[in-house]
Scaffold this motif. Structure first.
Motif, PDB file in Angstrom:
ATOM      1  N   PRO A   1       0.810  -1.229   0.000  1.00 58.61           N
ATOM      2  CA  PRO A   1       0.000   0.000   0.000  1.00 58.61           C
ATOM      3  C   PRO A   1       0.839   1.274   0.000  1.00 58.61           C
ATOM      4  O   PRO A   1       0.384   2.321  -0.454  1.00 58.61           O
ATOM      5  N   ALA A   2       2.070   1.211   0.470  1.00 50.75           N
ATOM      6  CA  ALA A   2       2.921   2.399   0.520  1.00 50.75           C
ATOM      7  C   ALA A   2       3.421   2.809  -0.859  1.00 50.75           C
ATOM      8  O   ALA A   2       3.934   3.920  -1.021  1.00 50.75           O
ATOM      9  N   LEU A   3       3.272   1.951  -1.871  1.00 52.76           N
ATOM     10  CA  LEU A   3       3.713   2.301  -3.219  1.00 52.76           C
ATOM     11  C   LEU A   3       2.704   3.178  -3.951  1.00 52.76           C
ATOM     12  O   LEU A   3       3.005   3.695  -5.024  1.00 52.76           O
ATOM     13  N   ALA A   4       1.523   3.343  -3.394  1.00 52.30           N
ATOM     14  CA  ALA A   4       0.513   4.192  -4.025  1.00 52.30           C
ATOM     15  C   ALA A   4       0.867   5.660  -3.811  1.00 52.30           C
ATOM     16  O   ALA A   4       1.618   6.013  -2.901  1.00 52.30           O
ATOM     17  N   ASP A   5       0.326   6.516  -4.666  1.00 47.20           N
ATOM     18  CA  ASP A   5       0.556   7.950  -4.513  1.00 47.20           C
ATOM     19  C   ASP A   5      -0.050   8.448  -3.214  1.00 47.20           C
ATOM     20  O   ASP A   5      -1.129   8.014  -2.818  1.00 47.20           O
ATOM     21  N   ARG A   6       0.648   9.373  -2.595  1.00 48.43           N
ATOM     22  CA  ARG A   6       0.104  10.015  -1.404  1.00 48.43           C
ATOM     23  C   ARG A   6      -0.795  11.161  -1.828  1.00 48.43           C
ATOM     24  O   ARG A   6      -0.711  11.663  -2.946  1.00 48.43           O
ATOM     25  N   LYS A   7      -1.636  11.574  -0.892  1.00 49.28           N
ATOM     26  CA  LYS A   7      -2.500  12.704  -1.164  1.00 49.28           C
ATOM     27  C   LYS A   7      -1.641  13.953  -1.287  1.00 49.28           C
ATOM     28  O   LYS A   7      -0.736  14.172  -0.498  1.00 49.28           O
ATOM     29  N   ARG A   8      -1.924  14.769  -2.268  1.00 47.35           N
ATOM     30  CA  ARG A   8      -1.126  15.967  -2.502  1.00 47.35           C
ATOM     31  C   ARG A   8      -1.819  17.189  -1.929  1.00 47.35           C
ATOM     32  O   ARG A   8      -3.048  17.269  -1.929  1.00 47.35           O
ATOM     33  N   PRO A   9      -1.037  18.157  -1.481  1.00 44.84           N
ATOM     34  CA  PRO A   9      -1.646  19.377  -0.958  1.00 44.84           C
ATOM     35  C   PRO A   9      -2.142  20.259  -2.093  1.00 44.84           C
ATOM     36  O   PRO A   9      -1.767  20.084  -3.248  1.00 44.84           O
ATOM     37  N   GLY A  10      -2.995  21.192  -1.747  1.00 41.61           N
ATOM     38  CA  GLY A  10      -3.460  22.150  -2.745  1.00 41.61           C
ATOM     39  C   GLY A  10      -4.932  22.002  -3.040  1.00 41.61           C
ATOM     40  O   GLY A  10      -5.648  21.161  -2.471  1.00 41.61           O
ATOM     41  N   ARG A  11      -5.366  22.829  -3.940  1.00 37.40           N
ATOM     42  CA  ARG A  11      -6.767  22.856  -4.321  1.00 37.40           C
ATOM     43  C   ARG A  11      -7.147  21.563  -5.043  1.00 37.40           C
ATOM     44  O   ARG A  11      -6.408  21.091  -5.908  1.00 37.40           O
ATOM     45  N   PRO A  12      -8.303  21.001  -4.735  1.00 33.02           N
ATOM     46  CA  PRO A  12      -8.710  19.783  -5.448  1.00 33.02           C
ATOM     47  C   PRO A  12      -9.002  20.085  -6.916  1.00 33.02           C
ATOM     48  O   PRO A  12      -9.275  21.232  -7.285  1.00 33.02           O
ATOM     49  N   GLY A  13      -8.959  19.062  -7.728  1.00 34.60           N
ATOM     50  CA  GLY A  13      -9.215  19.224  -9.150  1.00 34.60           C
ATOM     51  C   GLY A  13     -10.623  19.708  -9.433  1.00 34.60           C
ATOM     52  O   GLY A  13     -11.554  19.458  -8.672  1.00 34.60           O
ATOM     53  N   ARG A  14     -10.783  20.395 -10.561  1.00 34.78           N
ATOM     54  CA  ARG A  14     -12.094  20.929 -10.916  1.00 34.78           C
ATOM     55  C   ARG A  14     -13.005  19.860 -11.503  1.00 34.78           C
ATOM     56  O   ARG A  14     -14.215  19.972 -11.431  1.00 34.78           O
ATOM     57  N   PHE A  15     -12.437  18.868 -12.115  1.00 33.85           N
ATOM     58  CA  PHE A  15     -13.232  17.850 -12.785  1.00 33.85           C
ATOM     59  C   PHE A  15     -13.029  16.499 -12.111  1.00 33.85           C
ATOM     60  O   PHE A  15     -11.917  16.132 -11.784  1.00 33.85           O
ATOM     61  N   THR A  16     -14.109  15.791 -11.963  1.00 38.47           N
ATOM     62  CA  THR A  16     -14.014  14.422 -11.476  1.00 38.47           C
ATOM     63  C   THR A  16     -13.612  13.546 -12.654  1.00 38.47           C
ATOM     64  O   THR A  16     -13.739  13.965 -13.802  1.00 38.47           O
TER      65      THR A  16
END
Length: 141
Positions: free
Chosen positions: A75-90
């Motif tokens: 599970p540690a090989l997955a991307d971590r959550k990044r800081p900043g504004r969330p994306g505009r599009f799902t």
């Protein structure tokens, strides 16, 4: 200053199977493939510098993923959550998936830009091709 030894990595059969599948899968994302290759090389006992040379990534990248796997497993090989504004599009509503208005004509079929097809067409028709008019503008009002 003495250099800290690289962490040893031992894999279970299930982990090795999943990592091999990710490292050699054709549909695996590139970053996931590189991470899996790094961990597989580390499990074989190779040093960080050799892994970096063989995978074509920076030495710090090898260290990062080796340590993360040693501390957290797969599970540690997955991307971590990044800081900043969330994306505009799902992912379901990306800017490319918007529908065209109903009053727009269908898009023309893509043209083949292969040299052979274009040259063959030019040789087979002695008369010049008619001038193309630009496609009608959609949504202009």
């Amino acid at each position: 200053m003495p250099v800290a030894a690289a962490r040893t990595i031992s894999l279970t059969a299930a982990e090795r199977h999943r990592l091999k599948k990710a490292a050699h899968g054709h549909k695996t994302a590139h970053q996931d493939r590189v991470r899996a290759q790094i961990v597989l090389h580390a499990a074989r006992g190779r040093g960080n510098a050799r892994i970096a040379r063989e995978t074509g990534v920076h030495l710090d990248t090898v260290r990062t993923w080796r340590v993360r796997f040693a501390e957290g497993g797969l599970p540690a090989l997955a991307d971590r959550k990044r800081p900043g504004r969330p994306g505009r599009f799902t992912p379901r509503r990306s800017p490319r998936s918007r529908r065209r208005p109903a009053n727009c004509p269908p898009r023309p079929a893509p043209r083949c830009h292969a040299g052979r097809a274009r040259n063959w067409r030019a040789r087979s028709s002695p008369e010049p091709s008619p001038a193309r008019s630009p496609p009608p503008r959609c949504g202009a009002g």
